[in-house]
Design an enzyme around this catalytic site. Structure first.
Site, mmCIF file in Angstrom:
data_model
loop_
_atom_site.group_PDB
_atom_site.id
_atom_site.type_symbol
_atom_site.label_atom_id
_atom_site.label_comp_id
_atom_site.label_asym_id
_atom_site.label_seq_id
_atom_site.Cartn_x
_atom_site.Cartn_y
_atom_site.Cartn_z
ATOM 1 N N HIS A 1 -2.479 -20.425 150.450
ATOM 2 C CA HIS A 1 -3.561 -20.082 149.524
ATOM 3 C C HIS A 1 -4.085 -21.342 148.806
ATOM 4 C CE1 HIS A 1 -5.757 -17.888 146.416
ATOM 5 N NE2 HIS A 1 -5.086 -18.579 145.503
ATOM 6 N N GLU B 38 -4.489 -25.964 142.418
ATOM 7 C CA GLU B 38 -4.805 -25.109 141.255
ATOM 8 C C GLU B 38 -4.762 -25.941 139.964
ATOM 9 O OE1 GLU B 38 -5.930 -22.099 141.607
ATOM 10 O OE2 GLU B 38 -4.997 -21.149 143.350
ATOM 11 N N HIS C 298 -12.500 -20.434 145.299
ATOM 12 C CA HIS C 298 -11.815 -19.300 145.917
ATOM 13 C C HIS C 298 -12.713 -18.498 146.859
ATOM 14 C CE1 HIS C 298 -8.786 -20.344 142.992
ATOM 15 N NE2 HIS C 298 -8.011 -19.337 143.306
ATOM 16 N N ASN D 290 -11.774 -18.829 139.476
ATOM 17 C CA ASN D 290 -11.899 -18.670 140.924
ATOM 18 C C ASN D 290 -12.721 -19.779 141.573
ATOM 19 O OD1 ASN D 290 -10.380 -16.255 141.224
ATOM 20 N ND2 ASN D 290 -12.062 -15.165 140.233
ATOM 21 N N ARG E 121 4.348 4.606 134.441
ATOM 22 C CA ARG E 121 3.072 4.191 133.806
ATOM 23 C C ARG E 121 3.186 2.885 133.033
ATOM 24 N NH1 ARG E 121 3.049 9.758 132.666
ATOM 25 N NH2 ARG E 121 1.780 10.880 134.178
ATOM 26 N N ARG F 51 -13.377 -15.326 132.726
ATOM 27 C CA ARG F 51 -12.184 -15.523 133.578
ATOM 28 C C ARG F 51 -12.547 -15.820 135.031
ATOM 29 N NH1 ARG F 51 -6.374 -12.294 133.480
ATOM 30 N NH2 ARG F 51 -5.508 -13.428 135.248
ATOM 31 N N HIS G 1 -10.858 -18.004 150.112
ATOM 32 C CA HIS G 1 -10.453 -16.691 150.639
ATOM 33 C C HIS G 1 -11.006 -16.482 152.049
ATOM 34 C CE1 HIS G 1 -9.627 -14.876 146.392
ATOM 35 N NE2 HIS G 1 -8.553 -15.414 146.919
ATOM 36 N N GLU H 53 -11.331 -10.164 133.044
ATOM 37 C CA GLU H 53 -12.383 -10.752 133.876
ATOM 38 C C GLU H 53 -13.696 -10.009 133.782
ATOM 39 O OE1 GLU H 53 -10.917 -12.629 137.475
ATOM 40 O OE2 GLU H 53 -12.840 -12.256 138.426
ATOM 41 N N LYS I 213 -4.964 -21.979 131.222
ATOM 42 C CA LYS I 213 -5.000 -20.577 131.672
ATOM 43 C C LYS I 213 -4.917 -19.639 130.466
ATOM 44 C CE LYS I 213 -4.384 -17.301 135.062
ATOM 45 N NZ LYS I 213 -3.905 -16.920 136.363
ATOM 46 N N LYS J 22 -2.482 -10.676 136.217
ATOM 47 C CA LYS J 22 -3.037 -10.070 137.432
ATOM 48 C C LYS J 22 -1.881 -9.752 138.359
ATOM 49 C CE LYS J 22 -7.740 -11.840 137.863
ATOM 50 N NZ LYS J 22 -8.655 -12.690 138.648
HETATM 51 P P1 NAD Z 1 4.946 -17.629 147.880
HETATM 52 O O1 NAD Z 1 5.286 -16.727 146.782
HETATM 53 O O2 NAD Z 1 4.816 -17.047 149.249
HETATM 54 O O3 NAD Z 1 6.006 -18.817 147.915
HETATM 55 C C1 NAD Z 1 5.867 -19.814 148.908
HETATM 56 C C2 NAD Z 1 7.177 -20.037 149.687
HETATM 57 O O4 NAD Z 1 8.051 -20.831 148.895
HETATM 58 C C3 NAD Z 1 7.923 -18.759 150.002
HETATM 59 O O5 NAD Z 1 8.481 -18.862 151.289
HETATM 60 C C4 NAD Z 1 9.025 -18.738 148.952
HETATM 61 O O6 NAD Z 1 10.164 -18.000 149.359
HETATM 62 C C5 NAD Z 1 9.333 -20.204 148.827
HETATM 63 N N1 NAD Z 1 9.882 -20.636 147.552
HETATM 64 C C6 NAD Z 1 9.574 -20.172 146.317
HETATM 65 N N2 NAD Z 1 10.168 -20.910 145.383
HETATM 66 C C7 NAD Z 1 10.886 -21.856 146.023
HETATM 67 C C8 NAD Z 1 11.694 -22.930 145.587
HETATM 68 N N3 NAD Z 1 11.844 -23.223 144.290
HETATM 69 N N4 NAD Z 1 12.275 -23.718 146.526
HETATM 70 C C9 NAD Z 1 12.081 -23.471 147.853
HETATM 71 N N5 NAD Z 1 11.306 -22.493 148.319
HETATM 72 C C10 NAD Z 1 10.714 -21.683 147.404
HETATM 73 O O7 NAD Z 1 3.565 -18.411 147.598
HETATM 74 P P2 NAD Z 1 2.856 -18.886 146.249
HETATM 75 O O8 NAD Z 1 1.961 -19.982 146.652
HETATM 76 O O9 NAD Z 1 3.808 -19.099 145.153
HETATM 77 O O10 NAD Z 1 1.977 -17.618 145.833
HETATM 78 C C11 NAD Z 1 0.888 -17.195 146.607
HETATM 79 C C12 NAD Z 1 0.501 -15.807 146.158
HETATM 80 O O11 NAD Z 1 0.108 -15.866 144.791
HETATM 81 C C13 NAD Z 1 -0.653 -15.194 146.915
HETATM 82 O O12 NAD Z 1 -0.309 -13.877 147.289
HETATM 83 C C14 NAD Z 1 -1.793 -15.148 145.907
HETATM 84 O O13 NAD Z 1 -2.648 -14.060 146.109
HETATM 85 C C15 NAD Z 1 -1.039 -15.039 144.613
HETATM 86 N N6 NAD Z 1 -1.768 -15.537 143.449
HETATM 87 C C16 NAD Z 1 -1.851 -14.719 142.361
HETATM 88 C C17 NAD Z 1 -2.503 -15.154 141.227
HETATM 89 C C18 NAD Z 1 -2.528 -14.281 140.005
HETATM 90 O O14 NAD Z 1 -3.228 -14.616 139.049
HETATM 91 N N7 NAD Z 1 -1.776 -13.213 139.962
HETATM 92 C C19 NAD Z 1 -3.091 -16.426 141.183
HETATM 93 C C20 NAD Z 1 -2.975 -17.245 142.316
HETATM 94 C C21 NAD Z 1 -2.312 -16.789 143.450
HETATM 95 N N1 GLY Z 2 -6.027 -16.866 139.432
HETATM 96 C C1 GLY Z 2 -7.189 -16.270 138.886
HETATM 97 C C2 GLY Z 2 -6.955 -15.482 137.648
HETATM 98 O O1 GLY Z 2 -5.835 -15.372 137.191
HETATM 99 O O2 GLY Z 2 -7.871 -14.935 137.106
#
Ligand code: NAD
Ligand code: GLY
Length: 361
Positions: free
Chosen positions: A263, A183, A246, A243, A119, A239, A250, A235, A225, A141
């Site tokens: 993304h 972003e 987005h 987006n 939990r 918040r 999306h 949100e 942020k 998130k």
């Molecule tokens: P990712 O985590 O897939 O990383 C991209 C690629 O880069 C991967 O292949 C990874 O292994 C590689 N990588 C990571 N760090 C590296 C480094 N320093 N050097 C070389 N390669 C490296 O993609 P991302 O763009 O970081 O994240 C996308 C995800 O984030 C999506 O699933 C999206 O939904 C999520 N997201 C979440 C939020 C949130 O608020 N929680 C906000 C925006 C996006």
């Molecule tokens: N990336 C959108 C949020 O964190 O709310």
């Protein structure tokens, strides 16, 4: 080292931004931790696993690594189960601390595991992509994807600290830099015109990974942020402005198949579409729309959207957005650069935007 403090009703935590922070991450592990479970993937483990292992020699409890397959396709229940299995197999207790070492995919999954194991246990974010450093590691998130929708299963669960090492950006593929910059410019568009202008003036330095400019961009983005999340952690209102772009983005990701466009690339193109829609429904001047288009291009993101089989299919995809209310699509819009509102838009205006922005079939 620069620090930003995130203050939320669930708790406050620091974001440390520092070249070489990976060598100092033990500072974010609480003294009473019973174990540290580092969740990562083979790509990141090969690059930074050894540094992190050495760094964690400074903590007195056991350290365990869990390596998940790389990629958005593995942001799944299967991967989540692997984290939970590893925790249960070693009988980790409530004082265990998860460390998410990776991009947004690892951060979202490791955070979700921390949210639901017993939990809720503590976790630390060590974001290694630009997108994760400026956005996903901050704000709590967490999620996995469901076959019927991206990020549809998740929880709000804040980390206890975020450790940002700007050096790790030097090994990122260039497309990932562009995706992260989308972003970054988003914050200027929704909150701060001078920051948008700063991005315009320094787009090339940011694309060239100039450490000084990147670290300024990361610090400002984390401040923006933190400001929004602090005002609306779950949100219920404000918040949603995070987006911007987005709803369109999306649809691009889902319509092309996840992984075709990153993304952040889809969000970048979505920023232009949101600007075009803002011009039609809330008076954003066309010259400002062109500024958005020019900067999205300058940071290396696509400026033309895919056709996705036509406008009707676009609408089907956009209705799947989490912001949709009773089937009505909600858009984040800009009356001017630096200000954002959330509202529905007339279908005719959206169809015009699709006609202007999309490639023909
Ligand atoms: P990712 O985590 O897939 O990383 C991209 C690629 O880069 C991967 O292949 C990874 O292994 C590689 N990588 C990571 N760090 C590296 C480094 N320093 N050097 C070389 N390669 C490296 O993609 P991302 O763009 O970081 O994240 C996308 C995800 O984030 C999506 O699933 C999206 O939904 C999520 N997201 C979440 C939020 C949130 O608020 N929680 C906000 C925006 C996006
Ligand atoms: N990336 C959108 C949020 O964190 O709310």
């Amino acid at each position: 080292m620069q620090s930003v403090i995130v203050q939320t009703p669930s708790g406050d935590y620091p974001i440390h931004i520092e070249a070489g922070a990976l060598g100092s991450i033990a500072r974010s592990i609480p003294d009473n931790a019973s174990a540290v479970i580092v969740v990562t993937n083979p790509t990141i483990d090969a690059l930074y696993g050894e540094t992190v292992r050495q760094s964690l020699q400074a903590v007195s409890c056991p350290v365990q690594f869990v390596s998940l397959p790389d990629g958005e396709a593995h942001k799944s229940f299967d991967s989540l189960s692997q984290i939970l299995d590893a925790l249960l197999a070693k009988q980790r207790d409530r004082r265990a601390v998860i460390v998410a070492l990776g991009g947004g995919v690892i951060g979202d999954m490791a955070g979700f595991a921390a949210a639901i194991y017993m939990r809720g246990i503590r976790f630390v974010q060590i974001p290694t992509t630009l997108l994760a450093q400026v956005d996903s590691s901050v704000g709590g998130k967490t999620a996995v994807n469901h076959p019927l929708g991206k990020n549809m299963i998740g929880a709000f669960h804040q980390p206890i600290a975020v450790e940002i090492d700007t050096n790790v950006l030097q090994t990122l593929p260039q497309r990932e830099i562009s995706a992260g910059l989308a972003e970054v410019i988003k914050y200027g568009l929704i909150l701060d015109e001078p920051f948008f202008a700063w991005c315009e003036a320094n787009a090339q330095a940011l694309m060239n990974r100039d450490p000084e400019y990147l670290s300024q961009a990361i610090e400002r983005s984390c401040q923006f942020k933190a400001q929004v999340v602090g005002a609306d952690e779950r949100e219920s209102g404000l918040r949603a402005i995070l987006n911007l772009g987005h709803t369109f983005g999306h649809a691009i990701e889902a319509g092309l198949g996840y992984g075709q466009w990153l993304h952040g690339e889809a969000v970048g193109c979505g920023l232009i579409m949101a600007a075009e829609l803002s011009h039609r429904v809330c008076g954003l001047e066309m010259a400002q729309v062109e500024r958005v288009r020019a900067l999205v291009g300058a940071i290396g993101c696509p400026v033309r959207a895919p056709a996705l089989g036509g406008a009707d299919h676009w609408f089907d995809l956009m209705r799947g957005d989490k912001k949709a209310q009773a089937g009505e699509i909600q858009f984040v819009l800009m009356p001017r650069i630096g200000e954002a509102i959330v509202r529905a838009a007339p279908e005719t205006a959206v169809r015009e935007v699709l006609a202007v922005c999309c490639e023909s079939d």
